[in-house]
Design an enzyme around this catalytic site. Sequence first.
Site, short mmCIF file in Angstrom:
data_model
loop_
_atom_site.label_atom_id
_atom_site.label_comp_id
_atom_site.label_asym_id
_atom_site.label_seq_id
_atom_site.Cartn_x
_atom_site.Cartn_y
_atom_site.Cartn_z
N LEU A 59 0.83 -1.21 0.00
CA LEU A 59 0.00 0.00 0.00
C LEU A 59 0.87 1.26 0.00
O LEU A 59 0.57 2.24 -0.69
CB LEU A 59 -0.94 -0.01 1.21
CG LEU A 59 -2.03 -1.09 1.18
CD1 LEU A 59 -2.67 -1.27 2.55
CD2 LEU A 59 -3.10 -0.74 0.15
N GLU A 76 -5.03 8.45 2.04
CA GLU A 76 -4.85 9.56 2.98
C GLU A 76 -4.02 9.08 4.18
O GLU A 76 -3.02 9.68 4.52
CB GLU A 76 -6.25 10.05 3.41
CG GLU A 76 -6.32 10.88 4.66
CD GLU A 76 -5.62 12.21 4.52
OE1 GLU A 76 -5.53 12.74 3.41
OE2 GLU A 76 -5.14 12.72 5.57
N ARG A 81 -3.80 -3.14 13.03
CA ARG A 81 -3.79 -3.69 14.39
C ARG A 81 -3.79 -5.22 14.30
O ARG A 81 -4.29 -5.81 13.33
CB ARG A 81 -4.95 -3.18 15.23
CG ARG A 81 -6.35 -3.64 14.77
CD ARG A 81 -6.96 -4.63 15.73
NE ARG A 81 -8.23 -5.15 15.29
CZ ARG A 81 -8.36 -6.18 14.48
NH1 ARG A 81 -7.30 -6.77 13.95
NH2 ARG A 81 -9.56 -6.63 14.14
N LYS A 83 -5.25 -8.31 16.50
CA LYS A 83 -6.23 -8.52 17.57
C LYS A 83 -5.52 -9.03 18.81
O LYS A 83 -4.60 -9.85 18.71
CB LYS A 83 -7.25 -9.57 17.11
CG LYS A 83 -8.68 -9.23 17.39
CD LYS A 83 -9.61 -10.30 16.83
CE LYS A 83 -11.05 -10.01 17.11
NZ LYS A 83 -11.60 -8.81 16.50
N LYS A 91 -13.73 -14.05 21.10
CA LYS A 91 -14.49 -14.28 19.86
C LYS A 91 -14.71 -15.77 19.63
O LYS A 91 -15.79 -16.20 19.23
CB LYS A 91 -13.75 -13.64 18.68
CG LYS A 91 -14.57 -13.61 17.41
CD LYS A 91 -14.04 -12.60 16.43
CE LYS A 91 -14.98 -12.48 15.24
NZ LYS A 91 -14.57 -11.46 14.30
N ARG A 94 -17.35 -16.92 22.07
CA ARG A 94 -18.70 -16.50 21.64
C ARG A 94 -19.25 -17.42 20.56
O ARG A 94 -20.43 -17.69 20.49
CB ARG A 94 -18.66 -15.07 21.08
CG ARG A 94 -18.80 -13.99 22.12
CD ARG A 94 -19.23 -12.65 21.51
NE ARG A 94 -18.40 -12.20 20.42
CZ ARG A 94 -17.25 -11.54 20.57
NH1 ARG A 94 -16.81 -11.27 21.78
NH2 ARG A 94 -16.56 -11.14 19.52
N ASP A 110 -10.04 -12.07 11.08
CA ASP A 110 -9.77 -10.66 11.39
C ASP A 110 -8.72 -10.51 12.50
O ASP A 110 -8.72 -9.52 13.23
CB ASP A 110 -11.07 -9.92 11.78
CG ASP A 110 -11.69 -10.46 13.05
OD1 ASP A 110 -11.30 -11.57 13.48
OD2 ASP A 110 -12.54 -9.77 13.64
N GLU A 176 -7.91 -8.68 7.31
CA GLU A 176 -9.14 -7.91 7.05
C GLU A 176 -8.72 -6.50 6.65
O GLU A 176 -8.08 -5.80 7.43
CB GLU A 176 -10.03 -7.85 8.30
CG GLU A 176 -11.33 -7.10 8.00
CD GLU A 176 -12.19 -6.88 9.24
OE1 GLU A 176 -13.13 -7.66 9.44
OE2 GLU A 176 -11.90 -5.95 10.00
N ALA A 188 -17.31 6.73 11.70
CA ALA A 188 -17.09 5.45 12.40
C ALA A 188 -16.34 5.66 13.72
O ALA A 188 -16.66 5.03 14.73
CB ALA A 188 -16.32 4.49 11.49
#
Length: 236
Positions: A59, A76, A81, A83, A91, A94, A110, A176, A188
């Site tokens: 990128l 921009e 990160r 996790k 997760k 869950r 992710d 992700e 957001a």
Amino acid sequence: MGPRDRSPRGGSRGWPYPQRSAIEQLSDMDREDALAFMRRTNDLLMVHKFGVDELMTKLRIWSEEFDSTHEHDPIEHISSRIKSLEAIAAKLARRGLPIDPVSAREHLTDIAGVRVVCPFISDVYLLRDLIRQHQIEIVQTKDYIAAPKPNGYRSLHLIIKVQVHLSDRTELVAVELQLRTIAMDFWAAVEHELLYKSGGEVPESFAAELKAAAEAAAGLDTQMSSLHERSEGTPG
Ligand code: 0O2
């Protein structure tokens, strides 16, 4: 004060007397299991960090190249990160899945996350097309720009597979990738902050206002895109 400090206020580095490591105190079998667990956990986080590093490099190259040759940089800013182990375990729990590094690698896409913020909506799709052109496998697309979430959230989410060349093997690592405009990112970030402060639930009146704010941000994006298109046609 050195590592041999015996004062009770020595903090975590200054225990009053030397201790055997917790692992050393285990039975042989448990020690093997504990070491294998630590190795797998370490590998899990390391390989995902390398996945992020690989993608960030691509990128950044595109950003610099576009900046110098196309007079418009579609990026921009970029953030990333990995996790936390706590969030990974929560997760898995869950979803009723085994809580171990192998299960995390198999079921979670992710663990590694990269967020790219672009000036214009067209830049979001330009980057998606560049990813495709470079044969980077896209395993999932969630286009919350074409179809925003009910609360107004907009972004393009891609799960991509990034090649990581280790010394003895090549691994495909899921990352992700969230692509959004500055206006979408602003919304957001503020929505996340408000949600966090209100313990995950916003009152109905708040929700309606937030959605209206998301639509205002989308309107701003359309207006900016129109200005951008017109400025491109104008001799500088
Ligand atoms: P973090 O720390 O930001 O990564 P899944 O994760 O796939 O089980 P879901 O909701 O299907 O769950 O995934 P989706 O829709 O791809 O969204 C995942 C991430 O997008 C979230 O990560 C957020 O970063 C972002 N996101 C999605 N919806 C919203 C939203 O309504 N508001 C905001 N501010 N961000 C959103 P995490 O897991 O929440 O945490």
